[in-house]
Write a protein that holds these residues in place. Sequence first.
Motif, mmCIF file in Angstrom:
data_model
loop_
_atom_site.group_PDB
_atom_site.id
_atom_site.type_symbol
_atom_site.label_atom_id
_atom_site.label_comp_id
_atom_site.label_asym_id
_atom_site.label_seq_id
_atom_site.Cartn_x
_atom_site.Cartn_y
_atom_site.Cartn_z
ATOM 1 N N TYR A 128 1.124 -1.311 0.338
ATOM 2 C CA TYR A 128 -0.329 -0.053 0.048
ATOM 3 C C TYR A 128 0.793 1.249 -0.021
ATOM 4 C CZ TYR A 128 -4.666 1.785 0.362
ATOM 5 O OH TYR A 128 -6.366 2.561 0.720
ATOM 6 N N TRP A 129 2.433 1.313 0.643
ATOM 7 C CA TRP A 129 3.116 1.779 1.223
ATOM 8 C C TRP A 129 3.292 2.442 -0.050
ATOM 9 C CZ3 TRP A 129 8.392 2.626 0.164
ATOM 10 C CH2 TRP A 129 8.567 3.784 0.519
ATOM 11 N N LEU A 130 3.791 1.502 -1.343
ATOM 12 C CA LEU A 130 4.472 0.936 -2.241
ATOM 13 C C LEU A 130 3.612 2.199 -3.865
ATOM 14 C CD1 LEU A 130 6.505 -1.763 -2.271
ATOM 15 C CD2 LEU A 130 7.465 0.484 -2.775
ATOM 16 N N ALA A 131 2.274 1.739 -3.240
ATOM 17 C CA ALA A 131 0.961 1.685 -4.834
ATOM 18 C C ALA A 131 1.286 3.803 -4.219
ATOM 19 C CB ALA A 131 -0.065 2.157 -3.695
ATOM 20 N N LYS A 132 0.787 3.992 -2.899
ATOM 21 C CA LYS A 132 1.734 5.772 -3.327
ATOM 22 C C LYS A 132 2.501 6.018 -2.881
ATOM 23 C CE LYS A 132 0.958 8.718 1.318
ATOM 24 N NZ LYS A 132 0.946 8.919 2.334
ATOM 25 N N SER A 133 4.010 5.776 -2.801
ATOM 26 C CA SER A 133 4.878 6.427 -3.434
ATOM 27 C C SER A 133 4.691 6.832 -4.974
ATOM 28 C CB SER A 133 6.500 5.868 -2.987
ATOM 29 O OG SER A 133 6.029 5.555 -1.365
ATOM 30 N N SER A 134 3.956 5.357 -5.476
ATOM 31 C CA SER A 134 3.766 5.596 -6.887
ATOM 32 C C SER A 134 3.553 6.444 -7.632
ATOM 33 C CB SER A 134 3.622 4.160 -7.674
ATOM 34 O OG SER A 134 4.708 2.948 -7.031
ATOM 35 N N ILE A 135 1.508 6.818 -6.696
ATOM 36 C CA ILE A 135 1.007 7.943 -6.719
ATOM 37 C C ILE A 135 2.221 9.202 -7.197
ATOM 38 C CG2 ILE A 135 -1.069 9.319 -6.707
ATOM 39 C CD1 ILE A 135 -1.995 6.685 -7.186
ATOM 40 N N LYS A 163 0.529 3.022 -13.068
ATOM 41 C CA LYS A 163 0.380 1.169 -14.030
ATOM 42 C C LYS A 163 0.584 1.086 -12.629
ATOM 43 C CE LYS A 163 1.487 -1.619 -16.900
ATOM 44 N NZ LYS A 163 2.242 -2.284 -17.764
ATOM 45 N N GLN A 164 2.149 1.656 -11.796
ATOM 46 C CA GLN A 164 2.575 0.443 -11.368
ATOM 47 C C GLN A 164 1.961 0.579 -9.475
ATOM 48 O OE1 GLN A 164 6.538 2.513 -9.297
ATOM 49 N NE2 GLN A 164 7.187 0.236 -9.448
#
Length: 193
Positions: free
Chosen positions: A71-78, A84-85
């Motif tokens: 979830y943290w990685l998703a936020k960082s990707s945004i 896409k990531q």
Amino acid sequence: MDLTQGTEEEKVIRAKKMMLWFGIVSLTMGFAGWTSAYIVSSKREDWISDLELPQAFFISTAIIILSSITYWLAKSSIKKENQKQATIFLATTLVLGVTFIVLQFIGFSQMLENGYYFTGPTSNIKMSYVFLLAAVHIAHVVAGLITLLVVMVQQLRGKYTSGKMLGLELGATFWHFLDFIWVYLIVFMYFMK
């Protein structure tokens, strides 16, 4: 800081964050009450002190920690505008959340196989607390999965950008809280004999 100041959008953001934190504090108090009752009940004569928690509970702990990371990685990707990531990380979080729940039910099955029941003549108070704490946490993880689905739909609609991701931030905060609560519960039940 004057909370009445700022744009309408800033006020809405503050209000939504405050409502989430009120909910988190309320849930924390509920789990604190149940773990306090667990401690008080541990003084009973019929308390089982040699109970081993099911292996599935420990595996599910690793899974929920991993889901917080995704979830943290998703936020960082945004934040990096890598949509896409971010979507892949959100989907991974969803799969891990469902896996956590499946493992919890496997843990319940393991307890039943060992002759530990929630209620009835063969039950005991300690097992009732273990079932209760895990089941209530599962209910909150289901709520977290629902919020995660909403976040995923919004992500797929392109609603989040590095400067506008309130829903994702709120969802992530709640998910991390659920992770923290489970780690607290598993450590508590493991060491509180």
